[in-house]
Scaffold this motif. Sequence first.
Motif, mmCIF file in Angstrom:
data_model
loop_
_atom_site.group_PDB
_atom_site.id
_atom_site.type_symbol
_atom_site.label_atom_id
_atom_site.label_comp_id
_atom_site.label_asym_id
_atom_site.label_seq_id
_atom_site.Cartn_x
_atom_site.Cartn_y
_atom_site.Cartn_z
ATOM 1 N N TRP A 80 -96.530 22.168 -33.284
ATOM 2 C CA TRP A 80 -96.031 23.536 -33.131
ATOM 3 C C TRP A 80 -94.644 23.633 -33.754
ATOM 4 O O TRP A 80 -93.708 22.980 -33.287
ATOM 5 C CB TRP A 80 -95.974 23.923 -31.655
ATOM 6 C CG TRP A 80 -97.301 23.833 -30.992
ATOM 7 C CD1 TRP A 80 -97.774 22.809 -30.228
ATOM 8 C CD2 TRP A 80 -98.340 24.806 -31.038
ATOM 9 N NE1 TRP A 80 -99.051 23.091 -29.799
ATOM 10 C CE2 TRP A 80 -99.420 24.316 -30.281
ATOM 11 C CE3 TRP A 80 -98.462 26.058 -31.650
ATOM 12 C CZ2 TRP A 80 -100.603 25.021 -30.106
ATOM 13 C CZ3 TRP A 80 -99.642 26.757 -31.477
ATOM 14 C CH2 TRP A 80 -100.692 26.245 -30.722
ATOM 15 N N GLY A 81 -94.526 24.448 -34.805
ATOM 16 C CA GLY A 81 -93.258 24.534 -35.516
ATOM 17 C C GLY A 81 -92.630 25.908 -35.469
ATOM 18 O O GLY A 81 -93.312 26.928 -35.411
ATOM 19 N N MET A 105 -95.321 26.407 -25.943
ATOM 20 C CA MET A 105 -94.239 26.931 -25.106
ATOM 21 C C MET A 105 -92.910 26.246 -25.389
ATOM 22 O O MET A 105 -91.864 26.882 -25.314
ATOM 23 C CB MET A 105 -94.601 26.842 -23.618
ATOM 24 C CG MET A 105 -95.610 27.888 -23.175
ATOM 25 S SD MET A 105 -95.162 29.623 -23.557
ATOM 26 C CE MET A 105 -93.623 29.817 -22.632
ATOM 27 N N ASP A 106 -92.922 24.976 -25.755
ATOM 28 C CA ASP A 106 -91.668 24.322 -26.143
ATOM 29 C C ASP A 106 -91.084 25.005 -27.384
ATOM 30 O O ASP A 106 -89.878 25.229 -27.473
ATOM 31 C CB ASP A 106 -91.876 22.839 -26.410
ATOM 32 C CG ASP A 106 -92.046 22.024 -25.142
ATOM 33 O OD1 ASP A 106 -91.721 22.528 -24.044
ATOM 34 O OD2 ASP A 106 -92.502 20.869 -25.251
ATOM 35 N N ALA A 107 -91.947 25.345 -28.341
ATOM 36 C CA ALA A 107 -91.477 26.068 -29.529
ATOM 37 C C ALA A 107 -90.965 27.448 -29.133
ATOM 38 O O ALA A 107 -89.915 27.897 -29.617
ATOM 39 C CB ALA A 107 -92.601 26.181 -30.562
ATOM 40 N N PHE A 108 -91.683 28.126 -28.246
ATOM 41 C CA PHE A 108 -91.238 29.442 -27.801
ATOM 42 C C PHE A 108 -89.860 29.358 -27.161
ATOM 43 O O PHE A 108 -88.978 30.154 -27.472
ATOM 44 C CB PHE A 108 -92.245 30.051 -26.816
ATOM 45 C CG PHE A 108 -91.752 31.331 -26.210
ATOM 46 C CD1 PHE A 108 -91.856 32.522 -26.914
ATOM 47 C CD2 PHE A 108 -91.149 31.354 -24.962
ATOM 48 C CE1 PHE A 108 -91.365 33.709 -26.385
ATOM 49 C CE2 PHE A 108 -90.667 32.525 -24.413
ATOM 50 C CZ PHE A 108 -90.764 33.710 -25.130
ATOM 51 N N TRP A 109 -89.650 28.396 -26.258
ATOM 52 C CA TRP A 109 -88.361 28.297 -25.560
ATOM 53 C C TRP A 109 -87.212 27.987 -26.509
ATOM 54 O O TRP A 109 -86.064 28.306 -26.231
ATOM 55 C CB TRP A 109 -88.424 27.262 -24.432
ATOM 56 C CG TRP A 109 -89.148 27.774 -23.235
ATOM 57 C CD1 TRP A 109 -90.289 27.269 -22.693
ATOM 58 C CD2 TRP A 109 -88.806 28.912 -22.431
ATOM 59 N NE1 TRP A 109 -90.672 28.029 -21.607
ATOM 60 C CE2 TRP A 109 -89.782 29.036 -21.424
ATOM 61 C CE3 TRP A 109 -87.768 29.840 -22.463
ATOM 62 C CZ2 TRP A 109 -89.753 30.044 -20.459
ATOM 63 C CZ3 TRP A 109 -87.740 30.842 -21.499
ATOM 64 C CH2 TRP A 109 -88.714 30.938 -20.517
ATOM 65 N N ASP A 110 -87.503 27.385 -27.652
ATOM 66 C CA ASP A 110 -86.458 27.093 -28.634
ATOM 67 C C ASP A 110 -86.233 28.261 -29.586
ATOM 68 O O ASP A 110 -85.295 28.248 -30.375
ATOM 69 C CB ASP A 110 -86.808 25.829 -29.419
ATOM 70 C CG ASP A 110 -85.594 25.155 -30.020
ATOM 71 O OD1 ASP A 110 -84.668 24.817 -29.250
ATOM 72 O OD2 ASP A 110 -85.564 24.990 -31.244
#
Length: 126
Positions: A80-81, A105-110
């Motif tokens: 996920w980028g 979701m990690d990409a979203f939070w960043d």
Amino acid sequence: MPTPPANIARLIAGELSFLTDQKVKQAVLDGLVDPRPITLDWDYGPPGQQFDGWSVFDHETESDTLIVYCEHGFGPMSPWGLVFATPREGIRSMGMDSGWFRSFMDAFWDSHAATPLTQSGPSESR
């Protein structure tokens, strides 16, 4: 064989099923798009090397960014980028490994899409 768009949509839906904060869920839903093909330039191989992936989250108008899914390059460990929506000097780079994540979701939070949510205090969904 590349992951079909329906499988990518299922991966995202699976992550969204764990969200309990409706503001977070709505922020994600506001940017989600049906997976659409995207070609990304890989800066760490032979000149001109590119990988195909899928754009799944559009925040272009607000921050010129997309969340994409790509099994090559930094995937499969971090598929996920977070990439620029607008190519720079004709190149849509995958960027550096710091912009690639193990989960959607990690990409979203960043991403900048999460900024209003993180500025209002911690969320139970994170």
